[in-house]
Design a protein around this motif. Structure first.
Motif, PDB file in Angstrom:
ATOM      1  N   LEU A 274      18.140 -21.431   5.310  1.00 41.76           N
ATOM      2  CA  LEU A 274      17.778 -20.222   4.847  1.00 41.76           C
ATOM      3  C   LEU A 274      16.443 -20.016   4.472  1.00 41.76           C
ATOM      4  CD1 LEU A 274      18.561 -17.352   3.928  1.00 41.76           C
ATOM      5  CD2 LEU A 274      19.513 -18.435   1.936  1.00 41.76           C
ATOM      6  N   TYR A 275      15.835 -21.227   3.817  1.00 34.39           N
ATOM      7  CA  TYR A 275      14.475 -21.603   3.563  1.00 34.39           C
ATOM      8  C   TYR A 275      13.474 -21.304   4.751  1.00 34.39           C
ATOM      9  CZ  TYR A 275      15.516 -23.245  -1.275  1.00 34.39           C
ATOM     10  OH  TYR A 275      16.079 -23.357  -2.747  1.00 34.39           O
ATOM     11  N   GLU A 276      13.999 -22.053   5.532  1.00 30.05           N
ATOM     12  CA  GLU A 276      13.162 -22.015   7.045  1.00 30.05           C
ATOM     13  C   GLU A 276      13.009 -20.462   7.276  1.00 30.05           C
ATOM     14  OE1 GLU A 276      12.723 -24.426  11.205  1.00 30.05           O
ATOM     15  OE2 GLU A 276      14.704 -24.609  10.087  1.00 30.05           O
ATOM     16  N   LYS A 277      13.857 -20.069   7.424  1.00 28.76           N
ATOM     17  CA  LYS A 277      14.076 -18.371   8.003  1.00 28.76           C
ATOM     18  C   LYS A 277      13.093 -17.669   7.360  1.00 28.76           C
ATOM     19  CE  LYS A 277      17.462 -14.588   9.050  1.00 28.76           C
ATOM     20  NZ  LYS A 277      18.593 -14.200   8.811  1.00 28.76           N
ATOM     21  N   ASN A 278      13.109 -17.920   6.108  1.00 31.33           N
ATOM     22  CA  ASN A 278      12.132 -17.004   5.091  1.00 31.33           C
ATOM     23  C   ASN A 278      10.758 -17.534   4.985  1.00 31.33           C
ATOM     24  OD1 ASN A 278      14.224 -15.303   4.334  1.00 31.33           O
ATOM     25  ND2 ASN A 278      15.007 -16.592   2.753  1.00 31.33           N
ATOM     26  N   GLY A 279      10.549 -18.641   5.877  1.00 26.80           N
ATOM     27  CA  GLY A 279       9.203 -19.297   6.081  1.00 26.80           C
ATOM     28  C   GLY A 279       8.893 -20.232   4.906  1.00 26.80           C
ATOM     29  N   ASP A 280       9.728 -20.620   4.094  1.00 27.22           N
ATOM     30  CA  ASP A 280       9.461 -21.540   2.932  1.00 27.22           C
ATOM     31  C   ASP A 280       9.780 -22.975   3.532  1.00 27.22           C
ATOM     32  OD1 ASP A 280       9.343 -22.977   0.348  1.00 27.22           O
ATOM     33  OD2 ASP A 280      10.652 -21.881  -0.533  1.00 27.22           O
ATOM     34  N   TYR A 281       8.730 -23.555   4.246  1.00 30.58           N
ATOM     35  CA  TYR A 281       9.005 -24.745   4.799  1.00 30.58           C
ATOM     36  C   TYR A 281       9.201 -26.003   3.738  1.00 30.58           C
ATOM     37  CZ  TYR A 281       8.194 -21.748   8.961  1.00 30.58           C
ATOM     38  OH  TYR A 281       8.365 -20.812  10.022  1.00 30.58           O
ATOM     39  N   ALA A 282       8.413 -25.794   2.796  1.00 29.16           N
ATOM     40  CA  ALA A 282       8.357 -26.843   1.839  1.00 29.16           C
ATOM     41  C   ALA A 282       9.800 -27.034   1.114  1.00 29.16           C
ATOM     42  CB  ALA A 282       7.153 -26.572   0.749  1.00 29.16           C
ATOM     43  N   HIS A 283      10.216 -26.201   0.808  1.00 31.26           N
ATOM     44  CA  HIS A 283      11.763 -26.310   0.327  1.00 31.26           C
ATOM     45  C   HIS A 283      12.726 -26.630   1.319  1.00 31.26           C
ATOM     46  CE1 HIS A 283      10.261 -24.135  -3.328  1.00 31.26           C
ATOM     47  NE2 HIS A 283      10.905 -25.066  -3.960  1.00 31.26           N
ATOM     48  N   ALA A 284      12.361 -26.093   2.621  1.00 28.71           N
ATOM     49  CA  ALA A 284      13.275 -26.260   3.821  1.00 28.71           C
ATOM     50  C   ALA A 284      13.384 -27.828   3.933  1.00 28.71           C
ATOM     51  CB  ALA A 284      13.021 -25.489   5.099  1.00 28.71           C
TER      52      ALA A 284
ATOM     53  N   ARG B 252       1.789 -31.005   9.301  1.00 31.57           N
ATOM     54  CA  ARG B 252       1.800 -32.221   8.867  1.00 31.57           C
ATOM     55  C   ARG B 252       1.993 -32.941  10.174  1.00 31.57           C
ATOM     56  NH1 ARG B 252       5.398 -33.099   3.728  1.00 31.57           N
ATOM     57  NH2 ARG B 252       5.058 -35.072   4.302  1.00 31.57           N
ATOM     58  N   GLY B 253       0.989 -33.041  11.144  1.00 29.80           N
ATOM     59  CA  GLY B 253       1.221 -33.541  12.515  1.00 29.80           C
ATOM     60  C   GLY B 253       1.476 -35.105  12.307  1.00 29.80           C
ATOM     61  N   LYS B 254       0.717 -35.613  11.624  1.00 27.57           N
ATOM     62  CA  LYS B 254       0.848 -37.150  11.578  1.00 27.57           C
ATOM     63  C   LYS B 254       2.045 -37.610  11.154  1.00 27.57           C
ATOM     64  CE  LYS B 254      -3.410 -38.523  13.028  1.00 27.57           C
ATOM     65  NZ  LYS B 254      -3.611 -39.403  14.217  1.00 27.57           N
ATOM     66  N   ASP B 255       2.674 -36.916  10.121  1.00 27.72           N
ATOM     67  CA  ASP B 255       4.047 -37.308   9.306  1.00 27.72           C
ATOM     68  C   ASP B 255       5.010 -36.949  10.404  1.00 27.72           C
ATOM     69  OD1 ASP B 255       2.845 -37.993   7.074  1.00 27.72           O
ATOM     70  OD2 ASP B 255       2.944 -36.028   6.302  1.00 27.72           O
ATOM     71  N   ALA B 256       4.952 -35.940  11.085  1.00 22.12           N
ATOM     72  CA  ALA B 256       5.728 -35.692  12.452  1.00 22.12           C
ATOM     73  C   ALA B 256       5.871 -36.906  13.509  1.00 22.12           C
ATOM     74  CB  ALA B 256       5.438 -34.090  12.835  1.00 22.12           C
TER      75      ALA B 256
ATOM     76  N   HIS C 253      10.726 -31.148  12.907  1.00 27.88           N
ATOM     77  CA  HIS C 253      10.250 -29.724  13.501  1.00 27.88           C
ATOM     78  C   HIS C 253       9.668 -29.057  12.165  1.00 27.88           C
ATOM     79  CE1 HIS C 253      12.895 -29.680  17.090  1.00 27.88           C
ATOM     80  NE2 HIS C 253      11.739 -29.825  17.311  1.00 27.88           N
ATOM     81  N   THR C 254      10.186 -29.302  10.768  1.00 28.53           N
ATOM     82  CA  THR C 254       9.715 -28.688   9.777  1.00 28.53           C
ATOM     83  C   THR C 254       8.174 -29.474   9.434  1.00 28.53           C
ATOM     84  OG1 THR C 254      11.944 -28.518   9.142  1.00 28.53           O
ATOM     85  CG2 THR C 254      10.150 -28.359   7.406  1.00 28.53           C
ATOM     86  N   LEU C 255       8.102 -30.502   9.510  1.00 29.49           N
ATOM     87  CA  LEU C 255       6.907 -31.052   9.116  1.00 29.49           C
ATOM     88  C   LEU C 255       5.685 -30.442  10.150  1.00 29.49           C
ATOM     89  CD1 LEU C 255       7.919 -34.975   8.929  1.00 29.49           C
ATOM     90  CD2 LEU C 255       6.708 -33.486   7.067  1.00 29.49           C
TER      91      LEU C 255
END
Length: 232
Positions: A3-13, A43-47, A36-38
């Protein structure tokens, strides 16, 4: 998390997905959602770090390799996946799953000669563990319309590990029935140049294939010649 991701809230997702991933370390989908969320958080390096961990955890499964390639691709550096996989292979030189993932990646990126060199090196070094490597090499040779090289490899493998004769026979079927502009036939095998120590193995396979083709006289005479040199 979704749900967070759907709303663009990637930090909480990410926070929600991390909880699931920590609770289910053997769940690939959970790890992939974190990766994918990273990426969505730039946050490419973390991904990359997490995707590499997934390759190790899931033993270079097809989906983990594809995830890793996706990360490098979205970071604008898909060829960078090669040194990353090389590092894992250096850590686990006996791990054929990593070897095959690396060589498949090299081949798909147009570095077929590098992939072949790595597989050939492993073929020479891995006494008693060569069938899977040979299978990969045969598939690569046939993919690139190099049936004579595939045939030579099987002759070498037969000479090196005669106990694998029945399994090697299955790979001959692949060579003799491969599609492509240059079909490999019994006559091509007869003319194939092989190292001196491999001649008995070559003659053995000429005999076997001749028998399958109904050429009994050739099969019998060739088999007799092969066994006088060195029974297989």
């Amino acid at each position: 998390g979704s749900l967070y991701e759907k709303n663009g809230d990637y930090a909480h997702a990410l926070e929600a997905y991390e909880i699931v991933a920590q609770r289910s370390p053997d769940n690939f989908d959970a790890q992939a959602r974190v990766v994918h969320t990273l990426l969505s958080l730039n946050r490419g390096k973390d991904a990359q770090t997490r995707a590499l961990a997934a390759v190790r955890t899931f033993k270079a499964s097809d989906e983990s390799i594809e995830l890793l390639r996706e990360v490098y691709r979205r970071n604008g550096n898909e060829p960078g996946v090669v040194p990353a996989l090389r590092q894992i292979y250096q850590e686990r030189p006996k791990d054929h799953a990593i070897l095959f993932a690396l060589t498949n990646t090299l081949d798909s990126l147009g570095k077929t000669s590098d992939a072949e060199a790595m597989l050939r090196d492993a073929f020479e070094k891995n006494e008693g563990q060569n069938f899977d490597i040979a299978h990969r090499l045969v598939a690569m040779y046939l993919k690139h319309d190099q049936a004579p090289r595939a045939a030579l490899l099987l002759v070498e493998l037969s000479a090196k590990e005669p106990d694998l004769t029945s399994q090697i026979g299955e790979l001959w079927d692949d060579i003799l029935h491969a599609s492509g502009p240059h079909h490999f036939r019994l006559a091509d095998l007869q003319k194939l140049e092989v190292p001196p120590g491999c001649e008995p193995a070559k003659l053995y396979w000429v005999s076997r294939i001749a028998l399958i083709n109904g050429r009994n006289t050739l099969a019998n005479t060739t088999l007799e010649k092969s066994t006088t040199l060195q029974p297989i």
